[in-house]
Write a protein that holds these residues in place. Structure first.
Motif, PDB file in Angstrom:
ATOM      1  N   ALA A   1       0.814  -1.219   0.000  1.00  0.00           N
ATOM      2  CA  ALA A   1       0.000   0.000   0.000  1.00  0.00           C
ATOM      3  C   ALA A   1       0.842   1.261   0.000  1.00  0.00           C
ATOM      4  O   ALA A   1       0.297   2.369  -0.087  1.00  0.00           O
ATOM      5  N   GLY A   2       2.158   1.117   0.142  1.00  0.00           N
ATOM      6  CA  GLY A   2       3.030   2.279   0.131  1.00  0.00           C
ATOM      7  C   GLY A   2       3.019   3.065   1.421  1.00  0.00           C
ATOM      8  O   GLY A   2       3.277   4.277   1.414  1.00  0.00           O
ATOM      9  N   VAL A   3       2.726   2.404   2.537  1.00  0.00           N
ATOM     10  CA  VAL A   3       2.731   3.063   3.841  1.00  0.00           C
ATOM     11  C   VAL A   3       3.565   2.220   4.798  1.00  0.00           C
ATOM     12  O   VAL A   3       3.933   1.083   4.497  1.00  0.00           O
ATOM     13  N   SER A   4       3.865   2.777   5.962  1.00  0.00           N
ATOM     14  CA  SER A   4       4.612   2.037   6.970  1.00  0.00           C
ATOM     15  C   SER A   4       3.645   1.288   7.881  1.00  0.00           C
ATOM     16  O   SER A   4       2.491   1.718   8.069  1.00  0.00           O
ATOM     17  N   PRO A   5       4.072   0.180   8.471  1.00  0.00           N
ATOM     18  CA  PRO A   5       3.187  -0.565   9.381  1.00  0.00           C
ATOM     19  C   PRO A   5       2.672   0.281  10.532  1.00  0.00           C
ATOM     20  O   PRO A   5       1.550   0.072  11.004  1.00  0.00           O
ATOM     21  N   GLU A   6       3.472   1.256  10.985  1.00  0.00           N
ATOM     22  CA  GLU A   6       3.045   2.098  12.109  1.00  0.00           C
ATOM     23  C   GLU A   6       1.816   2.925  11.777  1.00  0.00           C
ATOM     24  O   GLU A   6       1.064   3.324  12.672  1.00  0.00           O
ATOM     25  N   ASP A   7       1.615   3.199  10.484  1.00  0.00           N
ATOM     26  CA  ASP A   7       0.488   4.044  10.074  1.00  0.00           C
ATOM     27  C   ASP A   7      -0.835   3.283   9.978  1.00  0.00           C
ATOM     28  O   ASP A   7      -1.898   3.900   9.898  1.00  0.00           O
ATOM     29  N   VAL A   8      -0.760   1.958   9.948  1.00  0.00           N
ATOM     30  CA  VAL A   8      -1.975   1.158   9.776  1.00  0.00           C
ATOM     31  C   VAL A   8      -2.701   1.041  11.108  1.00  0.00           C
ATOM     32  O   VAL A   8      -2.170   0.514  12.083  1.00  0.00           O
TER      33      VAL A   8
END
Length: 440
Positions: A203-210
């Motif tokens: 998704a092009g994001v970091s795991p911390e952002d989910v």
């Protein structure tokens, strides 16, 4: 048309991506999105769509004349969801030798054993934080490659397997995603697990952002033709995506034709679990939408009720085809076959909305389209399921009929349908949206 259907089936690997594929087609044709939490108005000749919680979409065109709502709404209703396995929070189950499985739950009434030994991928949506707001951002994901398998148990350990076995979702249906070293597992346990980094990277994001997710497993195989004469096609999610796209095809084929009523394609979510969600057919979402359309066109409350009384709905959800190996499971005189045309579904206990009036309207539409029709009635000793039609009538007093295309292995990981049946259904739906004479 069939190759376009195959492309849609392959792209629509879960309910959220089904809505995305529908939306993409609508935008290409100039439909404008309206939202529940915003002011909006509609005009004669306008083309619009509304999404609900990512899993449902309602596309509609406004007819000509000041009485177009009072003249009725032509509705084709289908659903975006199919039986599958949903991934639970904290999904990793760590086993011997570093083997990692996923903790899943069953969504809908699928045929469990058909999921064994198939290459499986993952799709769905994740929610990520947005700076300065309490509202998360939705990102759709689809890994589009095999990342899991549910391995069956060898016959050597279960000699009775071909005599029928009982399966536990919690025990028997855990998908395996790989094996990892002790160091990799310890790192995963300290951080975000094994799965979330893979999903977030796609998704092009970091795991911390989910913040959260709704993810499903699906069979990777593509839709394809089969049969000696290519008369069949096989795919996952034929029920009910074939009806979604038949309805969309008809809407897009007719959207430029001037008619004195409103056309609407309603794609609900969560039919496979009873429709009791805010994006399901048991919710007031469709009625609320139609009330706003009526008001926007200057209609009164009485105009709304007149319009609903003049409306007709085709509840389109696939039907059971006669199976050559199990003749005893079917009604002796009303068992539709693949290749025999659209199926009218009848149940005297009200599981379907079909009555003789609604069935007659659909038969007339078939005649106008040059298409044969068939009848499905349950074997008298076999309980049947229900679908969108009778659920929606609890929200609106509307005329209609339950129909579908005949398919084999409904709710299997891979189902089979007829090419000609799909083409015939599009013909009837197109006639339904373009015929100017009243249907009630």
């Amino acid at each position: 048309m069939i190759q376009r259907l195959f492309d849609w089936l392959d792209r629509s690997s879960c309910n959220f991506l089904t809505v995305k594929t529908v939306e993409e087609e609508l935008l290409k044709r100039g439909f404008r999105e309206v939202r529940q939490n915003e002011d909006w108005s509609v005009v004669e000749g306008g083309k619009y769509y509304l999404k609900k919680n990512g899993g449902a979409v309602f596309a509609f065109t406004i007819g000509s004349g000041k009485d177009c709502f009072k003249n009725g709404v032509r509705i084709i209703a289908a659903h975006s969801d199919s039986p599958c396995f949903r991934i639970k929070p904290k999904p990793e189950i760590y086993g011997e030798g570093g083997v990692v499985s996923l903790n899943v739950e069953k969504y809908g009434g699928g045929i469990l054993y058909t999921w064994f030994d198939r290459p499986l991928s993952i799709s769905g949506r994740i929610m990520v934080s947005q700076e300065g707001t309490l509202v998360p951002r939705e990102i759709l994901v689809d890994l589009k490659r095999p990342v899991a398998v549910i391995p069956d148990l060898a016959i050597h350990f279960n000699r009775q397997v071909n005599e029928g076995i009982s399966l536990s979702v919690q025990k028997d249906m855990k998908p395996v995603i790989g094996y990892f070293s002790k160091e990799e597992i310890e790192k995963a346990k300290r951080n975000h697990g094994i799965l979330l980094p893979v999903i977030s990277e796609s998704a092009g994001v970091s795991p911390e952002d989910v913040i959260d997710y709704e993810l499903s497993l699906y069979p990777v195989g593509k839709a394809e033709l089969s049969g000696i004469n290519n008369e069949y096609f096989e795919s996952g999610r034929i029920d009910d995506l074939s009806m979604v796209f038949a309805g969309l095809e008809a809407l897009l084929q007719t959207e430029s034709e001037e008619v004195p009523f409103i056309r609407l394609l309603a794609v609900f979510d969560n039919e496979e679990t009873g429709s009791a969600t805010r994006q399901g057919a048991a919710s007031p979402v469709l009625r609320d939408l139609l009330e706003r359309v009526n008001r926007s066109l200057g209609g009164s409350p009485d105009d709304f009720h007149i319009g609903i009384a003049n409306s007709f709905m085709i509840s389109a959800d696939d039907a059971h085809a006669w199976h050559p190996n199990y003749n005893e499971k079917y009604d002796p005189t009303n068992h539709p076959v693949i290749g025999g045309g659209p199926v009218i579904k009848i149940n005297s206990s009200g599981k379907y909305m079909t009555d003789s009036r609604g069935a007659s309207v659909f038969k007339i539409l078939c005649r106008l389209s040059g298409v044969r029709w068939q009848i499905f009635v349950n074997h008298a000793d076999v309980a049947g399921g229900s679908t969108l039609g009778n659920i929606l009538t609890s929200q609106m007093d509307i005329n209609g009929v339950d129909v579908g295309a005949a398919i084999w292995a409904m709710h299997s990981a891979v189902e089979t349908a007829g090419v000609g049946d799909h083409e015939d259904m599009v013909k009837v739906f197109t006639t339904f949206y373009s015929e100017k004479r009243a249907l009630v």
